[in-house]
Design an enzyme around this catalytic site. Structure first.
Site, PDB file in Angstrom:
ATOM      1  N   HIS A   1      -4.840-135.194 -56.402  1.00  0.00           N
ATOM      2  CA  HIS A   1      -5.162-134.093 -55.227  1.00  0.00           C
ATOM      3  C   HIS A   1      -4.057-132.587 -55.802  1.00  0.00           C
ATOM      4  O   HIS A   1      -2.688-132.273 -55.216  1.00  0.00           O
ATOM      5  CB  HIS A   1      -4.144-134.619 -53.723  1.00  0.00           C
ATOM      6  CG  HIS A   1      -2.777-135.117 -54.446  1.00  0.00           C
ATOM      7  ND1 HIS A   1      -2.460-135.859 -53.301  1.00  0.00           N
ATOM      8  CD2 HIS A   1      -1.862-134.963 -54.439  1.00  0.00           C
ATOM      9  CE1 HIS A   1      -1.276-136.695 -53.934  1.00  0.00           C
ATOM     10  NE2 HIS A   1      -0.856-136.148 -54.791  1.00  0.00           N
TER      11      HIS A   1
ATOM     12  N   HIS B   1       4.290-134.202 -49.434  1.00  0.00           N
ATOM     13  CA  HIS B   1       4.988-133.594 -50.795  1.00  0.00           C
ATOM     14  C   HIS B   1       6.257-133.347 -50.119  1.00  0.00           C
ATOM     15  O   HIS B   1       6.713-131.904 -51.215  1.00  0.00           O
ATOM     16  CB  HIS B   1       4.515-132.180 -51.896  1.00  0.00           C
ATOM     17  CG  HIS B   1       3.263-133.258 -52.668  1.00  0.00           C
ATOM     18  ND1 HIS B   1       2.442-133.843 -51.617  1.00  0.00           N
ATOM     19  CD2 HIS B   1       2.872-134.495 -53.679  1.00  0.00           C
ATOM     20  CE1 HIS B   1       1.614-134.947 -52.914  1.00  0.00           C
ATOM     21  NE2 HIS B   1       1.980-134.913 -53.949  1.00  0.00           N
TER      22      HIS B   1
ATOM     23  N   HIS C   1       0.338-139.339 -64.283  1.00  0.00           N
ATOM     24  CA  HIS C   1       1.369-138.169 -63.955  1.00  0.00           C
ATOM     25  C   HIS C   1       2.445-138.396 -64.136  1.00  0.00           C
ATOM     26  O   HIS C   1       3.707-139.134 -62.584  1.00  0.00           O
ATOM     27  CB  HIS C   1       0.775-136.942 -63.684  1.00  0.00           C
ATOM     28  CG  HIS C   1       0.374-137.022 -61.660  1.00  0.00           C
ATOM     29  ND1 HIS C   1      -0.123-137.948 -61.287  1.00  0.00           N
ATOM     30  CD2 HIS C   1       0.764-136.410 -60.639  1.00  0.00           C
ATOM     31  CE1 HIS C   1       0.610-137.617 -59.762  1.00  0.00           C
ATOM     32  NE2 HIS C   1       0.611-136.371 -59.593  1.00  0.00           N
TER      33      HIS C   1
ATOM     34  N   GLU D   1       1.486-142.757 -57.202  1.00  0.00           N
ATOM     35  CA  GLU D   1       0.401-142.008 -55.814  1.00  0.00           C
ATOM     36  C   GLU D   1      -1.232-142.914 -55.759  1.00  0.00           C
ATOM     37  O   GLU D   1      -1.655-143.410 -54.921  1.00  0.00           O
ATOM     38  CB  GLU D   1       0.124-140.889 -55.872  1.00  0.00           C
ATOM     39  CG  GLU D   1       0.542-139.928 -56.021  1.00  0.00           C
ATOM     40  CD  GLU D   1       0.413-138.592 -56.063  1.00  0.00           C
ATOM     41  OE1 GLU D   1       1.116-137.608 -55.999  1.00  0.00           O
ATOM     42  OE2 GLU D   1      -0.447-138.078 -57.107  1.00  0.00           O
TER      43      GLU D   1
HETATM   44  C1  DHB Z   1       0.690-132.059 -59.574  1.00  0.00           C
HETATM   45  C2  DHB Z   1       0.118-133.225 -59.555  1.00  0.00           C
HETATM   46  C3  DHB Z   1       1.015-133.814 -58.181  1.00  0.00           C
HETATM   47  O1  DHB Z   1       0.043-135.017 -57.564  1.00  0.00           O
HETATM   48  C4  DHB Z   1       0.973-132.892 -57.630  1.00  0.00           C
HETATM   49  O2  DHB Z   1       1.082-133.589 -56.220  1.00  0.00           O
HETATM   50  C5  DHB Z   1       1.745-132.019 -57.109  1.00  0.00           C
HETATM   51  C6  DHB Z   1       0.543-131.013 -59.225  1.00  0.00           C
HETATM   52  C7  DHB Z   1       0.466-131.841 -61.518  1.00  0.00           C
HETATM   53  O3  DHB Z   1      -0.203-132.017 -62.133  1.00  0.00           O
HETATM   54  O4  DHB Z   1       0.886-130.383 -61.449  1.00  0.00           O
HETATM   55 FE    FE Z   2       0.766-135.839 -55.740  1.00  0.00          FE
END
Ligand code: DHB
Ligand code: FE
Length: 278
Positions: free
Chosen positions: A12, A59, A192, A239
């Site tokens: 997302h 978030h 990530h 996540e």
């Molecule tokens: C990114 C990934 C995320 O899950 C998020 O909530 C905000 C940014 C990203 O990789 O930029």
């Molecule tokens: Fe996220």
């Protein structure tokens, strides 16, 4: 009787919302991601679910660090999007079904999940972008139940707790008397990390293991503590909890219909999947 006709999951990242807004799906950077969604869009077009339960993490739009529920369930007639500071256009409200939400809540509470219930709830990119991705033609033609998991402020729910939540959600949908075709959609992940010394961290091998186990044996993933998930998948890789819950909501007999993964989208190892009960 309501039944789960499929489980879907997709990353997302806000940059995806920007790419949709700017119509850049056909650009070289984006095609490996957007092309991979086509079989899932076609499946939804054919199966026409009535309702989507969306497992996501807020978030900071609706909940912030001052008051962070572990599991929060929407019970509103509509869910509004708002400017959350990523430069994304604000979308139309999403349709809710409060009566269905309350029956889900009753069932989850009876199964010993003590929930925050939200008769007003704003939904951020983690809820909106997946619905835009799966139904690219316009507002998703389904009623929605947003369920927010805390993947932000420790202590997080454990992978084991997310798995049990998914099982309870599966039972709640089974107990639902009205005749609905339901999809459970998980959003977020895969690996990530957006901040600190490991910003940009991605773990392809762990992501591939997760994708495989989500279909064949999601309970396998409950062996990881939150600290281990952060180490293996990055601080936002937690996540994956929503993907585990989605997989646990489906019956054990299931098959993978479609899957796509592509590294990177922004800072994220992106993926999408569609699982169907047998
Ligand atoms: C990114 C990934 C995320 O899950 C998020 O909530 C905000 C940014 C990203 O990789 O930029
Ligand atoms: Fe996220």
């Amino acid at each position: 009787m309501a039944r789960i006709i499929g489980g879907l999951a997709v990353s997302h990242v806000p940059a995806i919302g920007r790419a949709i807004a700017d119509n850049r799906q056909e650009e070289a950077y984006w095609t490996p991601f957007f092309e991979g969604l086509k079989p899932m869009q076609a499946w939804l077009e054919e199966k026409k679910p009535d309702l989507a339960v969306v497992l996501y993490n807020d978030h900071g739009l609706n909940f912030f660090l001052n008051a962070m529920p572990t599991f929060a369930v929407g019970a509103a007639g509509a869910y509004e999007n708002a400017d959350e500071g990523w430069g994304l256009p604000v979308l139309h409200p999403f349709r809710g079904d409060p009566a269905f939400s309350w029956r889900l809540i009753e069932s989850l509470m009876a199964d010993e999940f003590d929930l925050v219930t939200c008769q007003e709830m704003k939904v951020d990119h983690a809820f909106c972008i997946p619905l835009e991705l799966f139904w690219p033609q316009g507002p998703a033609p389904v009623a929605t139940v947003p369920i927010s998991f805390n993947t932000v402020q420790h202590p997080l729910p454990s992978a084991k707790r997310a798995f049990k939540f998914g099982q309870a959600l599966g039972r709640a949908i089974e107990r639902e008397a009205s005749d609905r075709k339901v999809v459970v959609i998980a959003t977020g992940g895969l690996s990530h990390q957006l901040e600190g010394e490991r910003a940009g961290f991605i773990n392809k091998a762990f992501d591939q293991l997760c994708l495989e186990k989500l279909v064949s044996d999601p309970e396998y993933l409950t062996r990881y503590s939150s600290t281990e998930l952060v180490a293996l998948a990055g601080s936002q890789g937690t996540e994956i909890l929503m993907w585990i819950a989605m997989a646990a909501a489906l019956p054990a007999a299931r098959r993978l219909i479609s899957q796509n993964s592509h590294i990177p989208i922004s800072n994220t190892a992106s993926a999408a999947m569609l699982i169907e009960p047998d």
